[in-house]
Design an enzyme around this catalytic site. Structure first.
Site, PDB file in Angstrom:
ATOM      1  N   GLY A   5      -3.022   6.722 -10.097  1.00  0.00           N
ATOM      2  CA  GLY A   5      -2.837   5.438  -9.415  1.00  0.00           C
ATOM      3  C   GLY A   5      -2.074   4.456 -10.279  1.00  0.00           C
ATOM      4  O   GLY A   5      -2.515   4.111 -11.378  1.00  0.00           O
ATOM      5  N   GLY A   7      -1.530   1.303  -9.546  1.00  0.00           N
ATOM      6  CA  GLY A   7      -1.836  -0.014  -9.012  1.00  0.00           C
ATOM      7  C   GLY A   7      -2.139  -0.966 -10.151  1.00  0.00           C
ATOM      8  O   GLY A   7      -1.709  -0.761 -11.298  1.00  0.00           O
ATOM      9  N   VAL A  73      -2.658  13.072  -5.412  1.00  0.00           N
ATOM     10  CA  VAL A  73      -3.768  13.798  -6.040  1.00  0.00           C
ATOM     11  C   VAL A  73      -4.775  14.145  -4.943  1.00  0.00           C
ATOM     12  O   VAL A  73      -5.170  13.285  -4.158  1.00  0.00           O
ATOM     13  CB  VAL A  73      -4.432  12.921  -7.122  1.00  0.00           C
ATOM     14  CG1 VAL A  73      -5.700  13.574  -7.661  1.00  0.00           C
ATOM     15  CG2 VAL A  73      -3.445  12.644  -8.250  1.00  0.00           C
ATOM     16  N   GLU A 164      -4.218 -16.260   4.700  1.00  0.00           N
ATOM     17  CA  GLU A 164      -2.831 -16.384   4.229  1.00  0.00           C
ATOM     18  C   GLU A 164      -1.859 -15.896   5.305  1.00  0.00           C
ATOM     19  O   GLU A 164      -0.827 -16.522   5.570  1.00  0.00           O
ATOM     20  CB  GLU A 164      -2.665 -15.593   2.921  1.00  0.00           C
ATOM     21  CG  GLU A 164      -3.413 -16.275   1.783  1.00  0.00           C
ATOM     22  CD  GLU A 164      -3.437 -15.507   0.466  1.00  0.00           C
ATOM     23  OE1 GLU A 164      -3.075 -14.311   0.469  1.00  0.00           O
ATOM     24  OE2 GLU A 164      -3.817 -16.094  -0.548  1.00  0.00           O
ATOM     25  N   ASP A 294     -10.854  -0.907  -7.509  1.00  0.00           N
ATOM     26  CA  ASP A 294     -11.501  -0.837  -6.201  1.00  0.00           C
ATOM     27  C   ASP A 294     -12.214   0.488  -5.959  1.00  0.00           C
ATOM     28  O   ASP A 294     -13.033   0.591  -5.046  1.00  0.00           O
ATOM     29  CB  ASP A 294     -10.456  -1.023  -5.094  1.00  0.00           C
ATOM     30  CG  ASP A 294      -9.975  -2.463  -4.987  1.00  0.00           C
ATOM     31  OD1 ASP A 294     -10.460  -3.304  -5.768  1.00  0.00           O
ATOM     32  OD2 ASP A 294      -9.119  -2.735  -4.125  1.00  0.00           O
ATOM     33  N   ALA A 310      -7.663  -7.962  -8.038  1.00  0.00           N
ATOM     34  CA  ALA A 310      -6.695  -7.443  -9.004  1.00  0.00           C
ATOM     35  C   ALA A 310      -7.121  -7.705 -10.459  1.00  0.00           C
ATOM     36  O   ALA A 310      -7.026  -6.801 -11.297  1.00  0.00           O
ATOM     37  CB  ALA A 310      -5.324  -8.036  -8.720  1.00  0.00           C
TER      38      ALA A 310
HETATM   39  C1  LIG Z   1      -3.246  -7.628   1.532  1.00  0.00           C
HETATM   40  C2  LIG Z   1      -4.026  -7.723   0.243  1.00  0.00           C
HETATM   41  C3  LIG Z   1      -4.006  -8.921  -0.477  1.00  0.00           C
HETATM   42  C4  LIG Z   1      -4.721  -9.040  -1.653  1.00  0.00           C
HETATM   43  N1  LIG Z   1      -4.674 -10.212  -2.329  1.00  0.00           N
HETATM   44  C5  LIG Z   1      -5.310 -10.325  -3.505  1.00  0.00           C
HETATM   45  C6  LIG Z   1      -5.210 -11.523  -4.269  1.00  0.00           C
HETATM   46  O1  LIG Z   1      -4.557 -12.491  -3.838  1.00  0.00           O
HETATM   47  N2  LIG Z   1      -5.854 -11.586  -5.459  1.00  0.00           N
HETATM   48  C7  LIG Z   1      -6.575 -10.527  -5.935  1.00  0.00           C
HETATM   49  O2  LIG Z   1      -7.106 -10.611  -7.036  1.00  0.00           O
HETATM   50  N3  LIG Z   1      -6.698  -9.390  -5.237  1.00  0.00           N
HETATM   51  C8  LIG Z   1      -6.078  -9.252  -4.048  1.00  0.00           C
HETATM   52  N4  LIG Z   1      -6.182  -8.089  -3.341  1.00  0.00           N
HETATM   53  C9  LIG Z   1      -7.034  -7.008  -3.864  1.00  0.00           C
HETATM   54  C10 LIG Z   1      -6.288  -6.228  -4.936  1.00  0.00           C
HETATM   55  O3  LIG Z   1      -5.030  -5.825  -4.438  1.00  0.00           O
HETATM   56  C11 LIG Z   1      -7.105  -5.009  -5.351  1.00  0.00           C
HETATM   57  O4  LIG Z   1      -8.365  -5.420  -5.786  1.00  0.00           O
HETATM   58  C12 LIG Z   1      -6.386  -4.248  -6.454  1.00  0.00           C
HETATM   59  O5  LIG Z   1      -5.149  -3.757  -5.983  1.00  0.00           O
HETATM   60  C13 LIG Z   1      -7.225  -3.086  -6.964  1.00  0.00           C
HETATM   61  O6  LIG Z   1      -6.496  -2.437  -7.968  1.00  0.00           O
HETATM   62  P1  LIG Z   1      -6.627  -0.861  -8.150  1.00  0.00           P
HETATM   63  O7  LIG Z   1      -5.827  -0.519  -9.354  1.00  0.00           O
HETATM   64  O8  LIG Z   1      -8.038  -0.451  -8.087  1.00  0.00           O
HETATM   65  O9  LIG Z   1      -5.952  -0.237  -6.840  1.00  0.00           O
HETATM   66  P2  LIG Z   1      -4.497  -0.459  -6.257  1.00  0.00           P
HETATM   67  O10 LIG Z   1      -3.805  -1.605  -6.862  1.00  0.00           O
HETATM   68  O11 LIG Z   1      -4.657  -0.443  -4.776  1.00  0.00           O
HETATM   69  O12 LIG Z   1      -3.726   0.869  -6.696  1.00  0.00           O
HETATM   70  C14 LIG Z   1      -4.101   2.132  -6.256  1.00  0.00           C
HETATM   71  C15 LIG Z   1      -2.901   3.051  -6.465  1.00  0.00           C
HETATM   72  O13 LIG Z   1      -3.330   4.387  -6.296  1.00  0.00           O
HETATM   73  C16 LIG Z   1      -2.368   5.110  -5.558  1.00  0.00           C
HETATM   74  N5  LIG Z   1      -3.047   6.205  -4.904  1.00  0.00           N
HETATM   75  C17 LIG Z   1      -4.000   6.135  -3.956  1.00  0.00           C
HETATM   76  N6  LIG Z   1      -4.425   7.352  -3.608  1.00  0.00           N
HETATM   77  C18 LIG Z   1      -3.723   8.221  -4.358  1.00  0.00           C
HETATM   78  C19 LIG Z   1      -3.719   9.633  -4.449  1.00  0.00           C
HETATM   79  N7  LIG Z   1      -4.540  10.407  -3.724  1.00  0.00           N
HETATM   80  N8  LIG Z   1      -2.841  10.214  -5.295  1.00  0.00           N
HETATM   81  C20 LIG Z   1      -2.000   9.454  -6.035  1.00  0.00           C
HETATM   82  N9  LIG Z   1      -1.976   8.115  -6.001  1.00  0.00           N
HETATM   83  C21 LIG Z   1      -2.839   7.499  -5.176  1.00  0.00           C
HETATM   84  C22 LIG Z   1      -1.817   4.063  -4.600  1.00  0.00           C
HETATM   85  O14 LIG Z   1      -0.536   4.433  -4.119  1.00  0.00           O
HETATM   86  C23 LIG Z   1      -1.797   2.803  -5.452  1.00  0.00           C
HETATM   87  O15 LIG Z   1      -0.567   2.639  -6.104  1.00  0.00           O
HETATM   88  C24 LIG Z   1      -5.478  -7.939  -2.141  1.00  0.00           C
HETATM   89  C25 LIG Z   1      -5.490  -6.741  -1.432  1.00  0.00           C
HETATM   90  C26 LIG Z   1      -4.773  -6.631  -0.246  1.00  0.00           C
HETATM   91  C27 LIG Z   1      -4.789  -5.332   0.509  1.00  0.00           C
END
Ligand SMILES: Cc1cc2nc3c(=O)[nH]c(=O)nc-3n(C[C@H](O)[C@H](O)[C@H](O)COP(=O)(O)OP(=O)(O)OC[C@H]3O[C@@H](n4cnc5c(N)ncnc54)[C@H](O)[C@@H]3O)c2cc1C
Length: 411
Positions: A5, A7, A73, A164, A294, A310
């Site tokens: 990931g 992210g 994955v 938003e 998440d 985030a």
């Molecule tokens: C519309 C929206 C607005 C938001 N606004 C805010 C905000 O203003 N402030 C804030 O703090 N938070 C915000 N959030 C929440 C924030 O985006 C998440 O809490 C954050 O992205 C979590 O980070 P992460 O690294 O766990 O996952 P993510 O950032 O979601 O990254 C997960 C990554 O894993 C990859 N992935 C998934 N499954 C697989 C797989 N099977 N194989 C390979 N890759 C995979 C995805 O492509 C992605 O790139 C928002 C969320 C959304 C949906």
């Protein structure tokens, strides 16, 4: 090291590991990182997709010990220490960081999966933008469609994303599309926000909640609180109190659940699907596997779970990267504690609410300027920051939305 990931959590981890003498592979199903806080601006034509989606290879280009792979994955062989992917060979690991995030959840509300558009991915955002613009084109050709709800846009969920999005849609309609569609009564376009609980922005203070509601209503958004959506159809939304809203566009921002990848790994999960992890973010029985962001639910007896934000994912990413570095030097990992630096939500032009620790709260123009500044700082890549800043300045001065492009096919 393998990171699943790219992210917020994955990128934060890779940037720390890039300075450690280890070999790192970061694997993502896409070749880009999604800056999700600005997805709603892509959906409302304020920004282009590329502006908020830096290329993963580009992000790690200068990090010589980091290799990026684009693959989905679909499992992990914990015994054999290998990550199983849909293309190419499996990826061996000594340490694994799972950071695959969350997906949209329909909470089993009938019709959501078939008829509502989520706002979780870049593809969702461009699909929503195309759908919104197409509705205006359709009604411009045949204004009688308005009676059937062609210009009614229902947004489910009164969290930051729903608020938003509603504010941005209302401003798009009244300030931009009203000028584009000279022969259409754009004043009949309606944005309705439906929230199951009795308040908007549930994690904010009552003062911010009230400000958000007032600001949305000033922009013409109809705010319906305290009533859940019972079902979504192709041409209507039914509320639990029997109200029927004719609409052809429902946006679902009402909630997320853990990525389904969590379900195939055979690890202990919470009710919402997150993987249960120890205080140091390792998985019980797998000291070399970390889960962050998440996808993770830290088990701390009596404590509230960390919010799905985030900054939580980023702090956890940096924490596990440092833990791995410590472990390579024979030192134990430390427990993770999220440091809350505050929350923010923007409602529209010169309107946002921001809450910092110690009860500090501000809204209006000051809140909006801090929201803009903070999001610019956290956006990855200098080019993206410049492009977004220029877009924002242009949109502000000209009341414009420069990305009014219909890309996807009709649903
Ligand atoms: C519309 C929206 C607005 C938001 N606004 C805010 C905000 O203003 N402030 C804030 O703090 N938070 C915000 N959030 C929440 C924030 O985006 C998440 O809490 C954050 O992205 C979590 O980070 P992460 O690294 O766990 O996952 P993510 O950032 O979601 O990254 C997960 C990554 O894993 C990859 N992935 C998934 N499954 C697989 C797989 N099977 N194989 C390979 N890759 C995979 C995805 O492509 C992605 O790139 C928002 C969320 C959304 C949906």
């Amino acid at each position: 090291m393998v990171i699943v990931g790219a992210g917020f959590g994955g990128i934060a981890a890779v940037k720390v590991l890039a300075r450690v003498p280890v070999e790192v592979t970061i694997v993502d199903q896409h070749n880009f990182h999604t800056f999700s806080p600005l997805l709603y601006q892509v959906a409302t034509a304020g920004l282009a997709s590329e502006d908020i989606a830096p290329n993963v290879r580009g992000i790690v280009q200068g990090d010589l010990n980091v290799e990026a792979r684009m693959a989905t994955v679909h499992g992990v062989d914990f015994e054999g220490h290998e990550v199983l992917v849909d293309r190419g060979v499996s990826i061996p690991y000594d340490y694994l960081i799972l950071a695959a995030g969350a997906v949209s959840s329909d909470f089993n509300v009938p019709g959501v999966a078939e008829h509502a558009i989520p706002l979780k991915t870049l593809a969702d955002a461009t699909r929503l933008r195309s759908t919104v613009l197409r509705r205006f084109e359709e009604t411009n050709t045949d204004p009688s469609l308005i009676d059937g709800g062609a210009l009614t846009f229902v947004v489910a969920g009164g969290g930051p994303t729903g608020v938003e999005l509603c504010g941005a849609l209302a401003e798009l309609f009244t300030r931009v599309l009203a000028k584009d569609f000279k022969n259409l009564d754009v004043g009949r376009a309606q944005v309705s926000l439906v929230e199951r609980t009795g308040r908007l922005l549930g994690d904010f203070s009552p003062a911010s909640q009230a400000e958000a509601k007032l600001e949305l209503e000033l922009r013409g958004v109809e705010v319906r609180l305290g009533v859940p959506i019972a079902s979504v159809g192709p041409d209507k939304v039914e509320l639990a109190d029997g109200t029927v809203i004719p609409t052809r566009t429902t946006v679902w921002t009402a909630g997320v659940k853990a990525n389904p990848l969590a379900g195939v790994l055979g690890l202990a999960q919470t009710e919402r699907g997150e993987i249960m992890v120890n205080a140091d973010l390792t998985v019980r029985g797998h000291p070399d596997v970390f889960v962050i962001g998440d996808l993770a639910a830290v088990q701390r007896p009596g404590a509230r779970p960390d919010p799905q934000l985030a900054p939580v994912a980023m702090q956890a990413g940096r924490h596990v990267a440092r833990s791995i570095e410590r472990r390579t030097r024979g030192k134990p990992a430390k427990p993770f504690h999220y440091i809350d630096k505050g929350i923010m939500a923007t409602i529209g032009r010169r309107s946002a609410v921001a809450e910092l620790p110690l009860g500090i709260r501000f809204g209006g123009t000051l809140g909006w300027l801090s929201w803009l500044g903070l999001h610019l700082v956290f956006l990855i890549g200098f080019r993206n920051r410049v492009v977004v800043l220029v877009n924002w300045a242009w949109n502000y001065v000209k009341w414009d939305r420069g990305n009014r492009v219909i890309l996807s096919d009709p649903d």
